[in-house]
Design an enzyme around this catalytic site. Structure first.
Site, mmCIF file in Angstrom:
data_model
loop_
_atom_site.group_PDB
_atom_site.id
_atom_site.type_symbol
_atom_site.label_atom_id
_atom_site.label_comp_id
_atom_site.label_asym_id
_atom_site.label_seq_id
_atom_site.Cartn_x
_atom_site.Cartn_y
_atom_site.Cartn_z
ATOM 1 N N CYS A 1 -42.990 10.118 -43.895
ATOM 2 C CA CYS A 1 -43.255 9.442 -42.618
ATOM 3 C C CYS A 1 -41.963 8.950 -41.988
ATOM 4 C CB CYS A 1 -44.209 8.260 -42.820
ATOM 5 S SG CYS A 1 -45.960 8.687 -42.820
ATOM 6 N N CYS B 1 -52.572 14.464 -44.401
ATOM 7 C CA CYS B 1 -52.850 13.059 -44.712
ATOM 8 C C CYS B 1 -54.026 12.501 -43.929
ATOM 9 C CB CYS B 1 -51.610 12.219 -44.446
ATOM 10 S SG CYS B 1 -50.158 12.761 -45.370
ATOM 11 N N CYS C 1 -47.970 4.299 -40.862
ATOM 12 C CA CYS C 1 -46.878 5.266 -41.042
ATOM 13 C C CYS C 1 -45.505 4.619 -40.986
ATOM 14 C CB CYS C 1 -46.970 6.374 -40.010
ATOM 15 S SG CYS C 1 -47.005 5.779 -38.318
HETATM 16 S S1 SF4 Z 1 -48.646 11.406 -42.206
HETATM 17 FE FE1 SF4 Z 1 -48.280 12.657 -44.055
HETATM 18 S S2 SF4 Z 1 -47.434 14.639 -43.371
HETATM 19 FE FE2 SF4 Z 1 -47.331 13.166 -41.636
HETATM 20 S S3 SF4 Z 1 -45.286 12.341 -41.704
HETATM 21 FE FE3 SF4 Z 1 -46.579 10.917 -42.875
HETATM 22 S S4 SF4 Z 1 -46.558 11.621 -45.052
HETATM 23 FE FE4 SF4 Z 1 -45.697 13.265 -43.727
#
Ligand code: SF4
Length: 160
Positions: A48, A133, A156
């Site tokens: 993220c 996710c 996030c």
């Molecule tokens: S939501 Fe999942 S795939 Fe998207 S940036 Fe975050 S960890 Fe990576």
């Protein structure tokens, strides 16, 4: 502004492009400085950061304010969201014009203005992020419970 994490649903791309076309939006797509990888399988915080936090930081460099779609009803961690506040992470003004909107307010506005809905919304996705996710949720469940389902992660990192 759309953060292209490289893992957006195809439906999200279709929806964004349709909105940009139909409403003549100046859609700016922000890309990460990394190639696609499997980091999301091993370290969601680092993934993220690389695909959301750092690209947004870059996009907001030199800006004095930004506008978000945060609402207090989104989650307990957003319950105290002000309409206008100070973004401590970036030291700029953060404007959340929808902060006090309820789900009913949102539904009424969408209906009144004839706005389209994300194609996944009617398929059990009330909150939509990256495909690795994001899971569909049962009707009546916490709308954000499909995000990073099965882990303690709930945000996030864009909003602190
Ligand atoms: S939501 Fe999942 S795939 Fe998207 S940036 Fe975050 S960890 Fe990576």
């Amino acid at each position: 502004m759309l953060l292209d994490t490289q893992y957006l649903f195809a439906e999200t791309w279709w929806f964004a492009r349709t909105l940009a076309r139909d409403f003549a939006l100046n859609l700016q797509v922000i890309e990460p400085n990394v190639e696609p990888d499997d980091l999301w399988q091993r370290d969601v915080e680092a993934c993220c950061h690389a695909r959301k936090v750092e690209p947004l930081q870059r996009a907001l460099a030199g800006r004095t304010a930004w506008v978000t779609g945060l609402r207090r009803v989104d989650s307990p961690s957003r319950a105290a969201t002000p309409v206008v506040g100070h973004d401590l992470l970036r030291d700029i003004v953060k404007i959340n014009p929808l902060a006090a909107w309820t789900d009913a307010d949102m539904a009424a506005y969408v209906e009144r203005e004839g706005l389209p809905e994300h194609p996944l919304a009617s398929r059990g996705y009330p909150s939509i992020g990256c495909w690795p996710c994001t899971r569909p949720v049962e009707a009546g469940a916490d709308p954000r419970s499909g995000r990073w389902a099965g882990s303690a992660k709930t945000e996030c990192g864009l909003h602190r």
